[in-house]
Design a protein around this motif. Structure first.
Motif, short mmCIF file in Angstrom:
data_model
loop_
_atom_site.label_atom_id
_atom_site.label_comp_id
_atom_site.label_asym_id
_atom_site.label_seq_id
_atom_site.Cartn_x
_atom_site.Cartn_y
_atom_site.Cartn_z
N TYR A 566 15.68 -28.11 -1.02
CA TYR A 566 15.85 -27.04 -0.04
C TYR A 566 15.43 -25.70 -0.62
CZ TYR A 566 17.89 -23.62 3.02
OH TYR A 566 18.05 -22.54 3.84
N HIS A 570 12.63 -23.73 1.25
CA HIS A 570 12.99 -22.48 1.91
C HIS A 570 12.21 -21.30 1.35
CE1 HIS A 570 15.57 -19.69 4.11
NE2 HIS A 570 15.69 -18.99 3.01
N ASP A 615 19.26 -24.57 8.19
CA ASP A 615 19.71 -25.50 7.17
C ASP A 615 20.45 -24.83 6.02
OD1 ASP A 615 18.49 -27.55 8.56
OD2 ASP A 615 16.57 -27.20 7.59
#
Length: 680
Positions: A566, A570, A615
């Motif tokens: 992530y 991101h 998220d």
């Protein structure tokens, strides 16, 4: 007749005589031609008549062919009308059930019942005999050809194989043509009906709850499906050996066939249970575990069944055990799955639409790119189910952010509608097939053994893996959750599609007939008893996934692998592939400034003040929200919102950034947080 030629020296004598002779010569020539024609006229007239007759026959054949094509078109329209009426009746009954709040039967089970009723009518109530002559010609071939070319009287005719018939029907072929018409080509299910179902599963995936339980879902989907396949395969092989010993086996049945049966019935499809879960708002972790497992194990079952079919030892006996062939099949499993995964992700990433000003074109392009992923994977020798599943997940994560608001709503509604229609169509066809399929093989001993094997295979999947997973899970999978997952192992569209794809042999016909009964029982009994099972296991309902504060996502609950991914996604991938996330100028080193400006879209700079995306709650710890964007650092001590669309209030102070409101504990005398580059 005597002709006297005289040539004199007089003026004009020769020319005058020739003029007198010309009519006589012409008459003689015509007489010769008539005599020649009279001598050859019978043969030429016969050829001319034969040619005219052939032209008339050809014209009649064209007229008959056109009439048959028109009748076939009407028959096909009537067959499709039957399915449309089935779906219409199902939808109206669903409305009645929802209005009366009946939960003992889901729409899928209802569609199967309507299909059964129509199948009974078509089988025993309507009879349309085929126009087939009783001429039988023997032709010795090693295998049944799919297309047969017949040379007759200088013409070639093409015939298509419709199926095998019994010896008793050779002399008197009387069959219901409508039963054959309503039997669809199995490729229709794979290329038309399955793609929207699988894509919708990935596109509508709730990533927050999915990734919170990602490790457990992967264990159930991969390890559990393989364990279930081999448990069912071994048990069914023992059942087949017992049937062979008792003389109840009417054809060849090998161990690879048993493994194939184990693979196709290991694909769960708890659409009925999940629909009831969603309506009753069951615990989000249980929903995520069951939904994630069913989505991924469909893909695993497809690749696993293909690998089992590809198992081919060297030598004459192709059904013996060989280590090399086993490793080759295992390598094929890994290669096909990884290749399909890579193709689906790549297609999802490249669907980078820039047609925001033309929403209809944007939606059409998105739809075609999504569907072509399945066909591209199948054409390349991969598995379209895996490719389109991960294409949907990837497009939901990246491409969805690039769509205009109108296209976002359209794509969601479009694939939801296609999923609903395709799923109910398949379940209606299941009920129809029970009576319209021509080569059913029902063996009571095999059917009983299949039910026992399916139950034990599901138990071997859920309970041992849950015990091992609980050793490392912080949020344990409770025993009532395990019992519910065991009970919710329904078989559905994928199992049916895999079994109907090949029904050429005796073993495959027996497996297909048994699979239909397994699907019927699990959908009606397990799907209909979901509400009672929830009450029996004391599983809480009425849980709002956005307001469930008892299980907030924390760093410890999220998979560590996902947290690493992530951060990379991101900070780097989302700014490149979408307009969301921080600009690359805030995440890349200062030396990469020109490259960062080139790769970052202008919209990303406008969204620079975004605090968190959909998220981020997967990796942020409650009470410690800390994100850095360039020179901006935002920290809070309050509970962060699970859903960025949900509005929280804390007194009169709210920080609003791109639709997300973070509550900041502030003193009334203290000015609110401001930044020169952000509008509050």
């Amino acid at each position: 007749m005597a002709l006297k030629w005289t040539v004199g020296p007089g003026r004009g004598g020769t020319g005058t005589q020739w003029r007198r002779l010309l009519p006589l010569l012409a008459a003689s020539l015509c007489l010769c031609v008539c005599v020649c024609r009279a001598s050859s006229s019978p043969r030429e007239q016969q050829q001319l008549q034969q040619q005219q007759q052939e032209e008339e026959d050809s014209a009649m054949e064209n007229i008959v062919t056109e009439k048959k094509a028109e009748e076939s078109h009407r028959q096909d329209s009537a067959d499709l009308l039957i399915f449309i009426l089935l779906l219409t009746l199902t939808i109206l009954t669903i409305w009645l059930f929802k209005h009366r709040r009946f939960r003992f039967l889901h729409e899928t089970g209802l569609a199967m019942i309507y299909g059964l009723l129509v199948g009974v009518v078509l089988r025993y109530g309507i009879h349309v005999s085929r126009d087939v002559s009783n001429v039988t010609l023997s032709c010795h071939v090693n295998a049944s050809p799919a297309t047969l070319l017949v040379h007759s009287k200088g013409k070639f005719y093409e015939y298509t194989l419709k199926g095998e018939i019994s010896a008793s029907e050779v002399d008197d072929v009387q069959d219901n043509e409508m039963l054959r018409k309503v039997t669809f080509d199995p490729e229709v299910f794979f290329n038309i009906l399955l793609p929207p179902i699988i894509f919708h599963a990935g596109y509508s995936l709730k990533r927050r709850h999915f990734f919170r339980n990602m490790g457990s879902i992967l264990a159930y989907a991969f390890m559990g499906t393989v364990v279930s396949c081999f448990v069912i395969g071994l048990l069914m092989y023992g059942c087949v050996m017992l049937m062979k010993h008792m003389g109840q086996l009417g054809g060849e049945f090998f161990f690879t066939d048993c493994l194939f049966f184990g693979a196709i019935v290991s694909a769960t499809d708890p659409v009925t249970v999940l629909a009831i879960f969603n309506e009753l708002q069951v615990d989000v972790d249980l929903y995520a575990l069951l939904f994630g497992e069913s989505v991924l194990n469909d893909a695993v079952a497809v690749v696993l069944s293909s690998s089992i079919v590809a198992y081919q030892p060297q030598g004459d006996n192709s059904h013996t055990f060989e280590v090399v062939a086993m490793f080759k099949s295992f390598g094929m499993f890994l290669g096909v799955f990884s290749g399909s995964f890579a193709l689906g992700v790549a297609t999802g990433v490249v669907t980078f639409t820039k047609l925001r000003d033309f929403q209809l074109l944007e939606t059409a392009l998105f739809f075609l790119m999504s569907w072509s992923t399945f066909l591209l994977a199948e054409a390349c020798g991969f598995t379209g189910v895996v490719a389109v599943l991960f294409c949907g997940i990837t497009q939901a994560h990246y491409t969805f952010n690039n769509l205009s608001p109108e296209s976002q709503d359209r794509t969601k509604q479009l694939f939801e509608l296609l999923n609903f229609l395709a799923e109910n169509f398949i379940f209606s066809y299941m009920g129809l097939t029970l009576f319209t399929f021509q080569n059913h093989v029902f063996n009571p001993m095999f059917i009983v053994g299949a039910f026992v094997a399916v139950f034990l295979g599901r138990a071997a999947n859920i309970y041992p893996l849950s015990f091992l997973l609980n050793l490392g899970r912080r949020n344990k999978i409770r025993s009532n959750f395990q019992h519910m997952m065991m009970f919710a192992g329904l078989r559905g569209a994928m199992t049916f599609a895999l079994s109907i794809r090949d029904t050429a042999t005796y073993a495959r016909q027996m497996m297909f007939s048994t699979t239909l009964l397994v699907v019927f029982f699990t959908v009606w009994f397990c799907g209909g008893g979901t509400t009672q099972m929830l009450s029996c296991q004391r599983i809480r309902v009425g849980v709002d996934s956005d307001q469930d504060n008892s299980r907030q996502s924390t760093k410890q609950e999220s998979a560590w692998l996902f947290r690493i991914w992530y951060n990379f996604d991101h900070n780097y991938l989302k700014p490149i592939l979408t307009h969301s996330g921080p600009p690359l100028t805030a995440t890349l080193p200062a030396c990469c400034g020109p490259l960062a400006h080139f790769l970052t879209s202008p919209q990303a700079f406008e969204n620079e003040c975004q605090i968190k995306d959909d998220d981020s709650d997967l990796i942020l710890t409650d009470g410690d929200v800390n994100l850095n964007y360039g020179d901006i650092t935002v920290s809070t001590d309050g509970a962060a919102a699970d859903d960025p669309d949900r509005e929280l209030a804390y007194g009169d102070h709210e920080l609003v950034m791109r639709g997300t409101r973070l509550v900041l504990p502030m003193d009334d005398s203290e000015p609110p947080f401001t930044d020169p580059r952000c509008r509050l």
